[in-house]
Design an enzyme around this catalytic site. Structure first.
Site, short mmCIF file in Angstrom:
data_model
loop_
_atom_site.label_atom_id
_atom_site.label_comp_id
_atom_site.label_asym_id
_atom_site.label_seq_id
_atom_site.Cartn_x
_atom_site.Cartn_y
_atom_site.Cartn_z
N GLY A 1 0.83 -1.19 0.00
CA GLY A 1 0.00 0.00 0.00
C GLY A 1 0.87 1.24 0.00
O GLY A 1 2.00 1.21 0.50
N GLN B 1 2.77 10.12 1.15
CA GLN B 1 4.07 9.46 1.29
C GLN B 1 5.04 9.83 0.16
O GLN B 1 6.24 9.61 0.28
CB GLN B 1 3.92 7.94 1.34
N CYS C 1 5.68 0.10 7.37
CA CYS C 1 5.32 1.25 6.53
C CYS C 1 6.51 1.62 5.67
O CYS C 1 7.65 1.65 6.17
CB CYS C 1 4.93 2.42 7.44
N LEU C 2 6.27 1.93 4.40
CA LEU C 2 7.37 2.29 3.50
C LEU C 2 8.05 3.60 3.93
O LEU C 2 9.19 3.84 3.58
CB LEU C 2 6.87 2.41 2.05
N HIS D 1 -4.77 1.48 7.35
CA HIS D 1 -3.42 2.07 7.48
C HIS D 1 -3.25 3.21 6.47
O HIS D 1 -2.75 4.29 6.82
CB HIS D 1 -2.39 0.95 7.26
N GLU D 2 -3.69 2.97 5.23
CA GLU D 2 -3.51 3.99 4.18
C GLU D 2 -4.44 5.18 4.38
O GLU D 2 -4.04 6.33 4.16
CB GLU D 2 -3.74 3.37 2.79
N HIS E 1 -2.99 7.52 6.73
CA HIS E 1 -1.97 8.40 6.13
C HIS E 1 -2.62 9.69 5.60
O HIS E 1 -2.02 10.75 5.67
CB HIS E 1 -1.28 7.70 4.95
#
Ligand code: ZN
Length: 172
Positions: free
Chosen positions: A45, A50, A94-95, A136-137, A140
């Site tokens: 994701g 991000q 997380c990226l 989660h996304e 963000h």
């Protein structure tokens, strides 16, 4: 096109992103770049903030099984319409917070509505990893990270590690 991913701490990862409405060609190109960036990372994701774009858009593909067709999804202006009372705990990463993981408890199922790349409103119920990833996304897009669910000590430890990593990268 692969875009650079912002690393925590960064004020853009703590800010609320704005609604998109009807997507234009630029927004479709952005979604395509985000999918390229997510698969390249690799991740399941990625949210627009991000990569420093403060718009309410995220991409995901939680298909992990060998031999199963990928399912790239782009969700614009997503809204959680319903959450299950049943909860589920996943070890999240997380990226934007590389190599750091923590258990986060969230509703096990969610129903999400969103605008697709053709401008049509969609609605679907997600379970398992898809439900965790979608929540989660969407977090963000509201400036919230998975580490915000962890105990303050652990959150501070991760943040210090990331600060150190960014300092070392800046010197390199
Ligand atoms: Zn993330």
């Amino acid at each position: 096109m692969i875009r650079p991913i912002l690393i925590h701490p960064d004020p853009r990862l703590k800010s609320r992103a704005t609604e998109i409405g009807t997507p234009d060609a630029e927004m479709r190109a952005l979604a395509s770049d985000m999918l390229d960036t997510m698969y390249d990372a690799p991740g399941i994701g990625l949210a627009a903030p991000q990569i420093g774009v403060m718009k309410r858009l995220f991409v995901m593909d939680c298909v992990k099984e060998e031999g199963v067709e990928p399912r790239p999804m782009a969700l614009i202006d997503p809204v959680i319409e319903w959450s299950s009372d049943e909860m589920n705990t996943y070890e999240e990463g997380c990226l934007s917070i590389p190599d750091q993981y923590g258990d986060v408890e969230r509703p096990a199922e969610v129903e999400v509505s969103w605008t697709d790349l053709d401008g049509a409103r969609q609605r679907e119920r997600f379970a398992g990893l898809w439900a965790t990833c979608a929540q989660h996304e969407i977090d963000h897009l509201d400036g919230k990270l998975f580490i915000d669910y962890l105990k303050p000590m652990r959150r501070q430890m991760i943040t210090r590690k990331m600060q150190k990593m960014k300092r070392e990268q800046a010197r390199a």
